[in-house]
Design an enzyme around this catalytic site. Structure first.
Site, short mmCIF file in Angstrom:
data_model
loop_
_atom_site.label_atom_id
_atom_site.label_comp_id
_atom_site.label_asym_id
_atom_site.label_seq_id
_atom_site.Cartn_x
_atom_site.Cartn_y
_atom_site.Cartn_z
N VAL A 138 -8.73 16.81 -39.30
CA VAL A 138 -9.35 16.31 -40.53
C VAL A 138 -10.93 15.87 -39.90
CG1 VAL A 138 -9.99 14.80 -42.53
CG2 VAL A 138 -7.53 15.65 -41.98
N PRO A 139 -11.87 16.75 -39.71
CA PRO A 139 -12.87 16.33 -39.02
C PRO A 139 -14.08 15.66 -39.65
CG PRO A 139 -13.29 18.70 -39.94
CD PRO A 139 -11.71 18.17 -40.27
N CYS A 140 -13.65 14.21 -39.74
CA CYS A 140 -14.50 13.32 -40.31
C CYS A 140 -16.04 13.10 -39.39
CB CYS A 140 -13.63 11.92 -40.20
SG CYS A 140 -12.93 11.53 -38.88
N HIS A 141 -15.84 13.51 -38.16
CA HIS A 141 -17.19 13.61 -37.38
C HIS A 141 -18.16 14.52 -38.07
CE1 HIS A 141 -15.02 16.87 -35.57
NE2 HIS A 141 -16.20 17.31 -35.18
N ARG A 142 -17.80 15.45 -38.95
CA ARG A 142 -18.56 16.16 -39.64
C ARG A 142 -19.24 15.93 -40.84
NH1 ARG A 142 -14.45 21.13 -38.61
NH2 ARG A 142 -14.69 21.21 -36.28
#
Length: 181
Positions: A138-142
Protein backbone atom coordinates in the site's frame (compact mmCIF):
# COMPACT_ATOMS: atom_id res chain seq x y z
CA UNK A 1 -6.03 -9.31 11.14
CA UNK A 2 -5.73 -13.09 11.05
CA UNK A 3 -2.90 -14.57 13.04
CA UNK A 4 0.33 -14.46 11.05
CA UNK A 5 2.02 -17.83 10.59
CA UNK A 6 5.53 -16.53 10.12
CA UNK A 7 7.74 -13.65 9.09
CA UNK A 8 11.13 -12.98 7.55
CA UNK A 9 13.41 -10.09 6.75
CA UNK A 10 14.74 -9.46 3.24
CA UNK A 11 17.23 -7.08 1.66
CA UNK A 12 16.17 -4.24 -0.61
CA UNK A 13 17.83 -1.22 -2.19
CA UNK A 14 16.72 0.89 0.80
CA UNK A 15 17.58 -1.61 3.56
CA UNK A 16 16.20 -4.71 5.23
CA UNK A 17 12.41 -4.92 5.00
CA UNK A 18 10.16 -7.37 6.81
CA UNK A 19 7.14 -9.37 5.73
CA UNK A 20 4.65 -11.56 7.60
CA UNK A 21 2.03 -13.88 6.19
CA UNK A 22 -1.05 -15.95 6.88
CA UNK A 23 -1.95 -19.10 4.96
CA UNK A 24 -2.92 -17.12 1.86
CA UNK A 25 -2.21 -13.40 2.34
CA UNK A 26 0.34 -10.89 3.53
CA UNK A 27 -0.43 -9.82 7.08
CA UNK A 28 2.20 -7.07 7.32
CA UNK A 29 5.03 -5.53 5.33
CA UNK A 30 7.59 -3.36 7.09
CA UNK A 31 9.94 -0.78 5.59
CA UNK A 32 13.48 -0.68 7.00
CA UNK A 33 14.24 0.67 10.46
CA UNK A 34 17.73 1.81 11.54
CA UNK A 35 18.86 -1.84 11.76
CA UNK A 36 17.46 -5.34 11.27
CA UNK A 37 16.55 -5.72 14.94
CA UNK A 38 14.48 -2.53 14.72
CA UNK A 39 12.72 -3.78 11.60
CA UNK A 40 12.01 -7.12 13.29
CA UNK A 41 10.68 -5.44 16.47
CA UNK A 42 8.39 -3.06 14.57
CA UNK A 43 7.04 -5.87 12.39
CA UNK A 44 6.33 -8.04 15.43
CA UNK A 45 4.50 -5.16 17.13
CA UNK A 46 2.07 -5.33 14.20
CA UNK A 47 1.74 -9.11 14.08
CA UNK A 48 2.32 -10.29 17.61
CA UNK A 49 4.92 -12.93 18.36
CA UNK A 50 5.26 -15.24 15.37
CA UNK A 51 8.22 -17.37 14.32
CA UNK A 52 10.84 -16.24 11.84
CA UNK A 53 10.49 -18.77 9.03
CA UNK A 54 11.20 -19.58 5.40
CA UNK A 55 8.44 -17.87 3.41
CA UNK A 56 6.05 -19.92 1.28
CA UNK A 57 6.21 -19.54 -2.49
CA UNK A 58 3.58 -16.77 -2.77
CA UNK A 59 5.51 -14.70 -0.20
CA UNK A 60 8.82 -15.35 -1.98
CA UNK A 61 7.21 -14.03 -5.17
CA UNK A 62 5.93 -10.95 -3.30
CA UNK A 63 9.41 -10.33 -1.86
CA UNK A 64 10.98 -10.46 -5.34
CA UNK A 65 8.45 -7.93 -6.63
CA UNK A 66 8.92 -5.59 -3.64
CA UNK A 67 12.70 -5.77 -4.14
CA UNK A 68 12.26 -4.91 -7.83
CA UNK A 69 9.92 -2.01 -7.00
CA UNK A 70 12.49 -0.58 -4.60
CA UNK A 71 15.09 -0.77 -7.38
CA UNK A 72 12.91 1.22 -9.78
CA UNK A 73 10.77 -1.38 -11.56
CA UNK A 74 7.25 -0.03 -12.09
CA UNK A 75 5.01 -2.68 -10.53
CA UNK A 76 1.84 -1.58 -8.74
CA UNK A 77 1.73 -4.76 -6.59
CA UNK A 78 -2.09 -4.47 -6.66
CA UNK A 79 -2.63 -8.19 -7.05
CA UNK A 80 -0.72 -9.14 -3.89
CA UNK A 81 -3.24 -10.53 -1.38
CA UNK A 82 -3.53 -8.59 1.88
CA UNK A 83 -5.11 -9.74 5.13
CA UNK A 84 -7.44 -6.82 5.87
CA UNK A 85 -9.32 -8.54 8.70
CA UNK A 86 -9.59 -6.06 11.54
CA UNK A 87 -8.64 -3.06 9.38
CA UNK A 88 -11.26 -0.30 9.85
CA UNK A 89 -13.56 0.34 6.86
CA UNK A 90 -12.28 3.89 6.30
CA UNK A 91 -8.67 2.65 6.28
CA UNK A 92 -9.61 -0.06 3.77
CA UNK A 93 -11.04 2.60 1.43
CA UNK A 94 -7.92 4.74 1.81
CA UNK A 95 -5.67 1.73 1.17
CA UNK A 96 -7.69 0.72 -1.91
CA UNK A 97 -7.37 4.20 -3.41
CA UNK A 98 -3.69 4.42 -2.48
CA UNK A 99 -2.96 1.02 -4.04
CA UNK A 100 -4.38 2.34 -7.32
CA UNK A 101 -1.75 5.12 -7.54
CA UNK A 102 0.73 3.90 -10.17
CA UNK A 103 4.45 3.90 -9.43
CA UNK A 104 5.92 7.29 -10.23
CA UNK A 105 2.61 9.12 -9.73
CA UNK A 106 1.33 10.89 -6.63
CA UNK A 107 -1.89 12.17 -5.06
CA UNK A 108 -2.38 14.56 -2.17
CA UNK A 109 -4.08 13.67 1.10
CA UNK A 110 -6.95 15.92 -0.04
CA UNK A 111 -7.29 14.09 -3.36
CA UNK A 112 -7.44 10.74 -1.57
CA UNK A 113 -10.05 12.17 0.82
CA UNK A 114 -12.18 13.32 -2.14
CA UNK A 115 -11.91 9.89 -3.76
CA UNK A 116 -12.98 8.29 -0.47
CA UNK A 117 -16.05 10.55 -0.67
CA UNK A 118 -15.19 12.79 2.28
CA UNK A 119 -13.37 15.92 1.04
CA UNK A 120 -12.79 17.15 4.59
CA UNK A 121 -11.00 14.00 5.70
CA UNK A 122 -7.41 14.86 4.71
CA UNK A 123 -6.14 14.42 8.26
CA UNK A 124 -8.01 11.14 8.66
CA UNK A 125 -6.39 9.95 5.41
CA UNK A 126 -2.99 10.87 6.84
CA UNK A 127 -3.77 9.00 10.05
CA UNK A 128 -4.89 5.91 8.12
CA UNK A 129 -1.70 5.98 6.05
CA UNK A 130 0.37 6.50 9.20
CA UNK A 131 -1.03 3.17 10.45
CA UNK A 132 -0.53 1.40 7.10
CA UNK A 133 0.68 -2.13 7.92
CA UNK A 134 1.56 -2.93 4.30
CA UNK A 135 4.08 -0.32 3.06
CA UNK A 136 5.14 -0.30 0.22
CA UNK A 137 2.46 -2.71 -1.05
CA UNK A 138 0.00 0.00 0.00
CA UNK A 139 2.22 2.80 -1.34
CA UNK A 140 1.62 5.52 1.24
CA UNK A 141 4.82 7.20 0.05
CA UNK A 142 2.87 8.26 -3.07
CA UNK A 143 0.57 10.51 -1.03
CA UNK A 144 1.80 14.06 -0.45
CA UNK A 145 0.63 17.12 1.40
CA UNK A 146 -0.91 20.02 -0.50
CA UNK A 147 1.45 21.96 -2.74
CA UNK A 148 3.69 18.95 -3.35
CA UNK A 149 5.13 19.01 0.18
CA UNK A 150 6.17 15.61 1.45
CA UNK A 151 3.91 15.53 4.50
CA UNK A 152 4.52 12.97 7.21
CA UNK A 153 5.92 9.49 6.87
CA UNK A 154 6.06 6.99 9.72
CA UNK A 155 8.93 4.87 8.36
CA UNK A 156 12.46 5.25 9.69
CA UNK A 157 13.96 8.38 8.17
CA UNK A 158 10.55 10.04 7.83
CA UNK A 159 10.13 12.35 4.86
CA UNK A 160 13.68 11.59 3.62
CA UNK A 161 12.73 7.93 3.15
CA UNK A 162 9.48 8.93 1.44
CA UNK A 163 11.35 11.22 -0.97
CA UNK A 164 13.98 8.55 -1.62
CA UNK A 165 11.27 6.06 -2.57
CA UNK A 166 9.67 8.62 -4.89
CA UNK A 167 13.06 9.34 -6.41
CA UNK A 168 13.59 5.62 -7.09
CA UNK A 169 10.21 5.64 -8.91
CA UNK A 170 11.16 8.83 -10.82
CA UNK A 171 7.97 10.41 -9.51
CA UNK A 172 6.03 12.74 -11.79
CA UNK A 173 3.53 15.40 -10.78
CA UNK A 174 0.55 16.17 -13.06
CA UNK A 175 2.25 14.22 -15.86
CA UNK A 176 5.33 16.46 -15.73
CA UNK A 177 8.69 15.71 -14.19
CA UNK A 178 8.48 16.84 -10.60
CA UNK A 179 10.96 16.83 -7.78
CA UNK A 180 13.23 14.49 -9.66
CA UNK A 181 12.73 15.58 -13.30
Amino acid sequence: MARALGFCLFDTAIGACGIAWTRDALSAVQLPEADEDGTRRRLLRATGEVPEATPPQFVQAAIARIQALLQGTHDDLCDLPLDLEGVPAFHRKVYEITRAIPPGEVLTYGEVARRVGDPGASRAVGQALGRNPFAPVVPCHRVLAAGGRSGGFSAEGGAQTKLRMLEIEKARFDGEPGLFG
